[in-house]
Enzyme design. Structure first.
Site, short mmCIF file in Angstrom:
data_model
loop_
_atom_site.label_atom_id
_atom_site.label_comp_id
_atom_site.label_asym_id
_atom_site.label_seq_id
_atom_site.Cartn_x
_atom_site.Cartn_y
_atom_site.Cartn_z
N ASP A 241 35.64 20.74 54.37
CA ASP A 241 36.35 22.16 53.63
C ASP A 241 37.78 22.10 53.99
O ASP A 241 38.41 21.81 54.89
CB ASP A 241 35.47 23.25 54.40
N ARG B 31 34.81 40.63 52.26
CA ARG B 31 35.40 39.84 52.64
C ARG B 31 36.71 40.64 53.30
O ARG B 31 37.63 40.96 52.68
CB ARG B 31 36.46 38.98 51.64
N HIS C 175 30.44 31.99 56.30
CA HIS C 175 30.30 32.99 55.11
C HIS C 175 29.41 32.24 54.88
O HIS C 175 28.94 31.08 53.92
CB HIS C 175 31.23 31.54 54.56
N1 CP Z 1 33.70 29.94 47.72
C1 CP Z 1 34.67 30.61 48.11
O1 CP Z 1 34.25 31.47 49.08
O2 CP Z 1 35.87 30.48 46.75
P1 CP Z 1 36.36 31.84 46.44
O3 CP Z 1 37.68 31.39 48.46
O4 CP Z 1 37.19 31.46 46.13
O5 CP Z 1 35.40 33.50 46.70
N1 NVA Z 2 38.15 28.19 55.58
C1 NVA Z 2 38.12 28.66 54.19
C2 NVA Z 2 36.98 29.12 53.30
C3 NVA Z 2 37.58 29.55 51.95
C4 NVA Z 2 36.37 29.81 50.52
C5 NVA Z 2 38.71 30.31 54.61
O1 NVA Z 2 38.23 30.05 54.86
O2 NVA Z 2 39.81 29.79 53.80
#
Ligand code: CP
Ligand code: NVA
Length: 305
Positions: free
Chosen positions: A222, A102, A129
């Site tokens: 989102d 990530r 994602h």
């Molecule tokens: N939806 C999601 O990826 O959540 P986290 O940021 O908590 O991992």
């Molecule tokens: N768009 C959000 C998704 C979190 C799971 C971000 O990138 O923070």
């Protein structure tokens, strides 16, 4: 060897193969028949950003598969102090069997993958994602939405890009409603529209949430402020006025429509408390499916080495 960096790289058949594997693995777990598909394998879990769902689901998932996860926060590994991505990749991937990352940049993730000896999974970048979308797909199907009409209302971000790719590959109808100035990346939407020509997906863009939600069978949103955009928060809240998914907006969707949100959710901003806690909301099924979907992705990648 395959990586899982974006759904762009996957065919419809491959996505469905992983999906079916996810249902199988979920069923096995629920019936107490946990199979060690990845016995003694290790998953390196590199996090440059916060996480609740992704960390817990990957770490639990690899353990349930018979392996072990190594939580590697960039605050603690040398990557965070400037060790190059290409060195980090070549060191870590000589020791572990799979890596999930990530980070901010899709480009950096791809660089890591290009130096990796083992499959690399995108656990969220600024652009995509994809693991979340596999869980969302499972959830839609479990709730009877095999041929969904999806309305995405909100920021044109990594989640929107991923919805575009999923819909384009699988032939779904997707309507994207973003405020002016917060549209999706046109490079990504153009790619999605090319895939849509092949799959028959109907993908449309608007600045009007009502237009997008009318008769939709799946409504999703989102956060308006993604990780790394905290300084823009005040401006974004102003610019997203009128984009909250509340009961008035949900009332325009099909009567049995479901509400999805990748979470974390911000009540009173992108979604109201009533919708989030309401009977159309299936957000906790969706969150749980992260575990099952990601186990399937890991097993599939391991089998394709
Ligand atoms: N939806 C999601 O990826 O959540 P986290 O940021 O908590 O991992
Ligand atoms: N768009 C959000 C998704 C979190 C799971 C971000 O990138 O923070």
């Amino acid at each position: 060897m395959r990586h899982f960096l974006t759904l762009k790289d996957y065919t419809k058949e491959e996505i469905l193969e992983i999906l079916n594997l996810a249902f199988k693995i979920k069923k096995e777990l629920k019936s107490g028949d946990m199979k060690p598909y990845m016995k003694q394998k290790t998953l390196g879990m590199i996090f440059e950003k916060s996480s609740t769902r992704t960390r817990v689901s990957f770490e639990t998932g690899i353990y349930q598969l018979g392996g072990v996860g190594l939580f590697l926060s960039s605050n603690d590994i040398q990557l965070g102090r400037g060790e190059p991505v290409k060195d980090t990749a070549r060191v870590i991937t000589r020791m572990v069997d799979m890596v999930m990352i990530r980070n901010d940049s899709q480009r950096e993730l791809e660089e890591f993958a290009s130096y990796s000896n083992v499959p690399v999974i995108n656990a969220l970048t600024d652009e995509f994602h994809p693991v979340q979308l596999m869980a969302d797909l499972m959830t839609m199907i479990e709730h009877g939405k095999e041929n969904p009409v999806i309305a995405y209302v909100g920021d044109g971000n990594n989640m929107t890009h991923s919805w575009l790719m999923l819909s384009a590959k699988l032939g779904f109808e997707l309507r994207v409603a973003t405020p002016k100035g917060y549209e999706v990346d046109t490079k990504i939407s153009n790619q999605a529209l090319e895939f849509a020509k092949l799959s028959g997906a109907k993908i449309t863009f608007t600045n009007n949430p009502k237009e997008a939600v009318k008769n939709a069978t799946v409504v999703t949103t989102d956060t308006w402020v993604s990780m790394g955009q905290e300084e823009e928060k005040a401006n974004r809240i102003k610019d997203f006025d009128g984009f909250i998914v509340d009961t008035n907006l949900m009332a325009l969707a099909e009567e049995k429509a479901i509400f999805l949100h990748c979470l974390p959710a911000y009540r009173g901003l992108e979604v109201s408390e009533e919708v989030l806690e309401g009977k159309q909301s299936v957000i906790f099924d969706e969150a749980e499916n992260r575990l099952h979907a990601q186990k399937a992705i890991m097993v599939w990648l391991d089998e394709h080495r």
